[in-house]
Design a protein around this motif. Structure first.
Motif, PDB file in Angstrom:
ATOM      1  N   VAL A   1       0.911  -1.015  -0.051  1.00 38.90           N
ATOM      2  CA  VAL A   1      -0.047  -0.193   0.079  1.00 38.90           C
ATOM      3  C   VAL A   1       0.861   1.285   0.048  1.00 38.90           C
ATOM      4  N   SER A   2       1.913   1.162   0.775  1.00 39.32           N
ATOM      5  CA  SER A   2       2.739   2.332   0.639  1.00 39.32           C
ATOM      6  C   SER A   2       3.591   2.766  -0.585  1.00 39.32           C
ATOM      7  N   ALA A   3       4.038   1.729  -1.120  1.00 41.53           N
ATOM      8  CA  ALA A   3       4.591   1.812  -2.640  1.00 41.53           C
ATOM      9  C   ALA A   3       3.437   2.441  -3.425  1.00 41.53           C
ATOM     10  N   VAL A   4       2.188   1.965  -3.628  1.00 43.76           N
ATOM     11  CA  VAL A   4       1.105   2.317  -4.549  1.00 43.76           C
ATOM     12  C   VAL A   4       0.688   3.677  -4.195  1.00 43.76           C
ATOM     13  N   LEU A   5       0.592   4.146  -2.861  1.00 50.53           N
ATOM     14  CA  LEU A   5       0.451   5.629  -2.492  1.00 50.53           C
ATOM     15  C   LEU A   5       1.658   6.477  -2.845  1.00 50.53           C
ATOM     16  N   ALA A   6       2.694   5.898  -2.760  1.00 50.52           N
ATOM     17  CA  ALA A   6       3.921   6.892  -3.377  1.00 50.52           C
ATOM     18  C   ALA A   6       3.972   6.938  -4.956  1.00 50.52           C
ATOM     19  N   ASP A   7       3.627   6.002  -5.486  1.00 50.50           N
ATOM     20  CA  ASP A   7       3.411   6.348  -6.807  1.00 50.50           C
ATOM     21  C   ASP A   7       2.083   7.160  -7.376  1.00 50.50           C
TER      22      ASP A   7
ATOM     23  N   PRO B   1       3.435  -8.479  -7.553  1.00 51.07           N
ATOM     24  CA  PRO B   1       3.232  -7.491  -8.673  1.00 51.07           C
ATOM     25  C   PRO B   1       1.633  -7.485  -9.051  1.00 51.07           C
ATOM     26  N   GLN B   2       0.979  -8.578  -8.972  1.00 57.68           N
ATOM     27  CA  GLN B   2      -0.420  -8.405  -9.196  1.00 57.68           C
ATOM     28  C   GLN B   2      -1.356  -7.828  -8.320  1.00 57.68           C
ATOM     29  N   LEU B   3      -0.887  -7.903  -6.967  1.00 57.17           N
ATOM     30  CA  LEU B   3      -1.650  -7.438  -5.696  1.00 57.17           C
ATOM     31  C   LEU B   3      -1.176  -5.658  -5.915  1.00 57.17           C
ATOM     32  N   THR B   4      -0.038  -5.543  -6.361  1.00 59.92           N
ATOM     33  CA  THR B   4       0.337  -3.845  -6.313  1.00 59.92           C
ATOM     34  C   THR B   4      -0.733  -3.436  -7.405  1.00 59.92           C
ATOM     35  N   GLN B   5      -0.966  -4.044  -8.743  1.00 61.77           N
ATOM     36  CA  GLN B   5      -1.888  -3.596  -9.640  1.00 61.77           C
ATOM     37  C   GLN B   5      -3.151  -3.552  -9.147  1.00 61.77           C
ATOM     38  N   LEU B   6      -3.646  -4.572  -8.319  1.00 64.17           N
ATOM     39  CA  LEU B   6      -4.888  -4.412  -7.702  1.00 64.17           C
ATOM     40  C   LEU B   6      -5.376  -3.129  -6.899  1.00 64.17           C
ATOM     41  N   LEU B   7      -4.186  -2.934  -5.973  1.00 65.81           N
ATOM     42  CA  LEU B   7      -4.390  -1.820  -4.930  1.00 65.81           C
ATOM     43  C   LEU B   7      -4.570  -0.438  -5.895  1.00 65.81           C
ATOM     44  N   GLN B   8      -3.405  -0.403  -6.894  1.00 66.25           N
ATOM     45  CA  GLN B   8      -3.317   0.775  -7.594  1.00 66.25           C
ATOM     46  C   GLN B   8      -4.571   1.111  -8.507  1.00 66.25           C
ATOM     47  N   ASN B   9      -4.957   0.176  -9.002  1.00 69.78           N
ATOM     48  CA  ASN B   9      -6.567   0.429  -9.714  1.00 69.78           C
ATOM     49  C   ASN B   9      -7.433   0.846  -8.725  1.00 69.78           C
TER      50      ASN B   9
ATOM     51  N   ILE C   1     -11.645  -1.167 -18.554  1.00 71.48           N
ATOM     52  CA  ILE C   1     -11.309  -2.429 -18.095  1.00 71.48           C
ATOM     53  C   ILE C   1     -10.578  -2.507 -16.585  1.00 71.48           C
ATOM     54  N   GLY C   2     -10.402  -1.286 -15.919  1.00 73.62           N
ATOM     55  CA  GLY C   2      -9.696  -1.398 -14.936  1.00 73.62           C
ATOM     56  C   GLY C   2     -10.368  -2.426 -13.670  1.00 73.62           C
ATOM     57  N   LEU C   3     -11.528  -2.366 -13.480  1.00 75.99           N
ATOM     58  CA  LEU C   3     -12.045  -3.059 -12.598  1.00 75.99           C
ATOM     59  C   LEU C   3     -12.242  -4.733 -12.974  1.00 75.99           C
ATOM     60  N   ALA C   4     -12.425  -4.963 -14.264  1.00 73.41           N
ATOM     61  CA  ALA C   4     -11.956  -6.272 -14.841  1.00 73.41           C
ATOM     62  C   ALA C   4     -10.736  -6.767 -14.510  1.00 73.41           C
ATOM     63  N   LEU C   5      -9.721  -6.048 -14.770  1.00 69.31           N
ATOM     64  CA  LEU C   5      -8.236  -6.429 -14.267  1.00 69.31           C
ATOM     65  C   LEU C   5      -8.334  -6.794 -12.914  1.00 69.31           C
TER      66      LEU C   5
ATOM     67  N   THR D   1     -17.516   1.369  -1.244  1.00 69.32           N
ATOM     68  CA  THR D   1     -16.521   0.531  -0.632  1.00 69.32           C
ATOM     69  C   THR D   1     -16.407  -0.708  -1.392  1.00 69.32           C
ATOM     70  N   PHE D   2     -15.056  -0.959  -1.861  1.00 68.17           N
ATOM     71  CA  PHE D   2     -14.665  -2.082  -2.515  1.00 68.17           C
ATOM     72  C   PHE D   2     -14.076  -3.224  -1.630  1.00 68.17           C
ATOM     73  N   ILE D   3     -14.755  -4.308  -1.464  1.00 71.14           N
ATOM     74  CA  ILE D   3     -14.283  -5.289  -0.526  1.00 71.14           C
ATOM     75  C   ILE D   3     -13.638  -6.523  -1.249  1.00 71.14           C
ATOM     76  N   VAL D   4     -12.162  -6.839  -0.683  1.00 69.00           N
ATOM     77  CA  VAL D   4     -11.340  -7.802  -1.477  1.00 69.00           C
ATOM     78  C   VAL D   4     -11.197  -9.029  -0.343  1.00 69.00           C
ATOM     79  N   TYR D   5     -11.658 -10.266  -0.741  1.00 65.51           N
ATOM     80  CA  TYR D   5     -11.110 -11.251   0.075  1.00 65.51           C
ATOM     81  C   TYR D   5      -9.956 -12.076  -0.287  1.00 65.51           C
ATOM     82  N   LEU D   6      -8.792 -11.894   0.305  1.00 68.34           N
ATOM     83  CA  LEU D   6      -7.674 -12.570  -0.065  1.00 68.34           C
ATOM     84  C   LEU D   6      -7.128 -13.611   1.010  1.00 68.34           C
ATOM     85  N   PRO D   7      -6.527 -14.871   0.614  1.00 69.38           N
ATOM     86  CA  PRO D   7      -6.036 -15.855   1.384  1.00 69.38           C
ATOM     87  C   PRO D   7      -4.807 -15.361   2.134  1.00 69.38           C
ATOM     88  N   LYS D   8      -4.866 -16.017   3.542  1.00 72.53           N
ATOM     89  CA  LYS D   8      -3.659 -15.482   4.273  1.00 72.53           C
ATOM     90  C   LYS D   8      -2.651 -16.752   4.229  1.00 72.53           C
TER      91      LYS D   8
END
Length: 803
Positions: A647-653, A678-686, A765-769, A792-799
């Motif tokens: 999240v910090s890296a995305v906010l910096a960008d 990389p994929q999670l970075t793209q998710l958060l950035q979008n 295409i952003g939300l499809a990505l 509010t966008f809600i994402v469930y990711l495995p731990k």
């Protein structure tokens, strides 16, 4: 008074005789005829009508009315014989022959005639004709039935026997005597025949006979036993079937049946059993496991490989219950159905999931066969087990790949469809193709000739037929096509490509059609050609470059629809070959705008502006499609990813955008998740970019990023795929413009926008990505929103797995 005296002139007596004759003729069911030999006339009674369909009044009176209706093959014989009787002065005549009915068919008849003489000379012949067709058919059928029964007995190699329950004497036919070694005894008693039965089977046979003759039981006699030949000493296996017959006093008066030699069948079963045991050793070498079960005791002999395939370990002590204890609960009925069928056919075959001791699930194929004793009872089950998990997982991957292919076709930016088979059945046309045809969904599943009949006489159908024959692809630019839209035949121009698709055997099973409507370009070109040469050259160069770019886009999209390998080629083309023409279009159009603006009219300036806008949108769309295709085709490695650093890296960008919009971002402590960095970075950035972009203009933009552990109640409605992982719920909230939740499913689809490009930029295409990234992580994404109150966008990711 004699009939001859009546003929000589006693009219009264003649009338009486004629009346009696007619009564007799009416009383019989035969055809009665009277042939006057002196006058050469023939009289027929009404039987001619009832039996053969002729009206006697309409039949000529001469003898030819009789002779001409005799079958040609019988005619000469009958006529010669009847005239021989007449010429020799004989008293009667009879013959069998075929007589033609009124409908043209022939009846078999028995005809008899009696001569009447006067002064030693025949003057009349009176007779009756009987139709014996059905009688002959019945006799022939009975004869054929007896011959068929005799042939069937011989073909089946059956012997017949008959036991008198009172005298206990047996009557054997020749075949049955052979089965007992041709005993020399003139009379065979029941006790004598028992001596020729193998001692071990004698008690079994006597019991079966007693039950068949018991008036209370009346059991059918069906036994298999061995005989020892009376004279040749040969051991034979017999299968005997019979039945006892009882009188009104419920006493048996007859016991009869058939016997068949099954020695070769028993020997074959024994050979099969031995061969199966040998095959088990071969099976082990192939990676399959083998087993042998004694059915009356459930004792099982098994290989270590079978133990490993069913339980996951070779050292575990196995009982037959392993097939019940380890089968997946959802597949228990599949196994029960297979065993029920095996009771009827002797063959066991089913596929089911088995749960190993470590909890993993494997697809197992079980194949077996029952073996029977001499009485036909199943005594053992032999079979093999094979682990089919890899094959089924491969099939599932292929299915997933096919679904991806279908998705890409449906969402391709150009008109695309498949023509399946030589009938060219229309399959999965995307919205662009349906719009191009103007026909709607009704064309799906129909042959192309039927769906678009206006194509008859145009070159397209012939080209497609030729591709199915030769396998050579075909493409054309600016091709004219006449299509009926809204009932009106209209002319369009297309850039299109036909590419044959082959199956695993190399056979062509479908043709891919990718088309771009270039009607406006062609018409513009035609208009420009009427202008000055300088404008014509400019338009020609521009059209050439547009066509070149379109052709490259066709090739890239054609690669999309085949497989993951094709998708990789598309990605390469999108990142290199397709971007370069767009940059040139943008560059040259900018130069045209800056240098030749004064030389172009208002329409030309407008068209250049449209070209620049379209190329920019196409460049953005290609970048997003490239990103989407990489998410679809590339294998990714998962690791523990700290969300706080991501999240910090995305906010910096996004720092510049945040400052420009004056957005306030709050980030709560973030956990680690199991995924691809990389994929999670793209998710958060979008998601964060969308929260910044879709802000309300009249208030300060506020974004909150938080996360918490998802509990069981929260996950109840979420498709959880990774069973070994718990899940983190990531929420990104804003106070932006929001959206109506009825569009929730739509916003995650490609190219779906709730706002026009004039309001908010983007490719759609952003939300499809984002959805694709979440799917790659075996997670789930959704949203809550209300117009004017934020989203509010809600994402469930495995731990990460803590084991």
């Amino acid at each position: 008074m004699k009939l001859t005296e009546t003929i000589n002139g006693h009219e009264h007596d003649l009338l009486v005789a004629i009346e009696r004759f007619e009564l007799v003729a009416k009383a019989t069911h035969d055809v009665i005829w009277d042939w006057d030999l002196e006058k050469s006339t023939v009289w027929w009674n009404d039987g001619m009508h009832h039996i053969f369909g002729y009206d006697p009044a309409q039949i000529s009176t001469g003898p030819d009315s009789w002779f001409d209706r005799i079958h040609p093959d019988d005619q000469d014989k009958v006529i010669r014989k009847i005239y021989s009787v007449i010429d020799q002065g004989q008293a009667n005549w009879s013959d069998f022959y075929r007589f033609r009915r009124a409908d043209g068919s022939y009846a078999h008849v028995h005809d008899r005639g009696y001569t009447i003489q006067s002064n030693g000379k025949p003057i009349r012949m009176v007779g009756s004709m009987m139709d014996i067709t059905e009688q002959l058919k019945s006799e022939q059928a009975h004869k054929e039935s007896e011959e068929n029964l005799k042939f069937a007995m011989l073909a089946a190699n059956l012997g017949t026997w008959n036991l008198d329950p009172d005298t206990k004497m047996l009557l054997f036919d020749e075949r049955c005597l052979e089965l007992y070694g041709n005993p020399a005894d003139e009379f065979l008693s029941y006790e004598k025949v028992l001596k020729y039965i193998h001692p071990e089977d004698r008690e079994w046979v006597m019991t079966a006979v007693a039950k068949a003759l018991d008036p209370e039981l009346k059991r059918d006699y069906d036994v298999r036993y061995r005989t020892i030949g009376a004279t040749d000493g040969i051991l034979r296996w017999l299968h005997c079937k019979g039945k006892a017959y009882f009188n009104n006093f419920n006493q048996p008066y007859r016991f009869a049946g058939v016997s068949r030699d099954i020695t070769d069948e028993v020997a074959t079963q024994q050979k099969i059993l031995w061969a199966d045991q040998q095959a088990a050793m071969t099976i082990e070498g192939s990676g399959a496991g083998s087993f042998f079960i004694t059915l009356n005791s459930d004792e099982i002999i098994y290989s270590p490989t079978m133990a490993r395939i069913l339980t996951g370990t070779e050292n575990k002590q196995i009982t037959r219950d392993v097939f019940i204890d380890h089968i997946h609960p959802d597949d228990v009925q599949t196994r029960l159905d297979a065993y029920a069928e095996a009771e009827q056919t002797g063959e066991l075959r089913y596929e089911a999931r088995f749960i190993w001791d470590n909890g993993s699930v494997h697809w197992i194929r079980v194949i077996g066969r029952n073996f029977y004793d001499s009485a036909g009872r199943a005594i053992s089950l032999s079979g093999i087990v094979m682990d089919m998990t890899d094959r089924i997982e491969s099939e599932q991957k292929i299915k997933t790949s096919e679904e991806h292919l279908r998705t890409l076709i449906e969402q391709a930016p150009v008109a695309t469809t498949l023509y399946v088979g030589k009938d060219m059945i229309i399959d999965i046309p995307n919205e662009a193709m349906l719009k191009l045809w103007g026909k709607g969904n009704s064309v799906i599943g129909k042959p192309l000739r039927e769906a678009l009949p206006e194509l008859e006489g145009q070159p397209f159908l012939g080209i497609l037929d030729k591709i199915f024959q030769t396998g050579e692809a075909h493409s054309e630019k600016g091709a004219r096509g006449d299509i009926v839209i809204d009932g009106v035949l209209q002319t369009f121009y297309y850039d299109y490509t036909y590419k044959p698709l082959r199956n695993s055997e190399g056979e062509i099973y479908a043709i891919l059609d990718m088309a771009v409507d270039v009607t406006e370009q062609v018409k513009s070109l035609q208009a420009l050609e009427k202008s000055e040469e300088r404008y014509r050259q400019l338009a020609s160069e521009l059209e050439r470059r547009v066509q070149q770019r379109t052709e490259e886009l066709h090739r890239a999209n054609a690669e999309l629809i085949n497989s993951n390998n094709n998708l990789q080629q598309f990605a390469y083309a999108a990142s290199h070959d397709m971007q370069e023409p767009l940059r040139k279009i943008q560059s040259f159009s900018s130069r045209l705008q800056s240098i030749y603006t004064k030389q172009l009219d208002e329409n030309g300036v407008f068209m250049l502006g449209r070209i620049q806008d379209a190329s920019k949108r196409m460049s953005m769309m290609i970048d997003d499609l490239l990103t989407y295709s990489r998410l679809t085709t590339r294998e990714v490695e998962f690791e523990a990813v700290p969300l706080d650093k991501t999240v910090s890296a995305v906010l910096a960008d996004l720092e510049i955008s945040i400052q420009e919009q004056g957005t306030q971002v709050t980030v709560e402590p973030m956990p680690e998740v199991w995924g691809n960095r990389p994929q999670l970075t793209q998710l958060l950035q979008n998601l964060i970019s969308n929260a910044i972009k879709y802000r309300q203009r009249d208030q300060v933009s506020v974004i909150k990023i938080s996360a918490h552990d998802a509990d069981e109640s929260e996950m109840a409605s979420v498709p959880k795929i990774l069973a070994a992982h718990s899940y983190t719920c990531l929420e990104i909230s804003d106070n932006g413009i929001g959206f109506d939740e009825k569009f929730l499913d739509r916003i995650f689809q490609m190219f779906q926008r709730l706002h026009g490009r004039g309001e908010f930029s983007g490719s759609g295409i952003g939300l499809a990505l984002c959805k694709k990234v979440v799917q790659n992580h075996y997670g789930h994404i959704t949203a809550r929103s209300e117009l004017g109150k934020g989203s509010t966008f809600i994402v469930y990711l495995p731990k990460p797995d803590k084991k």
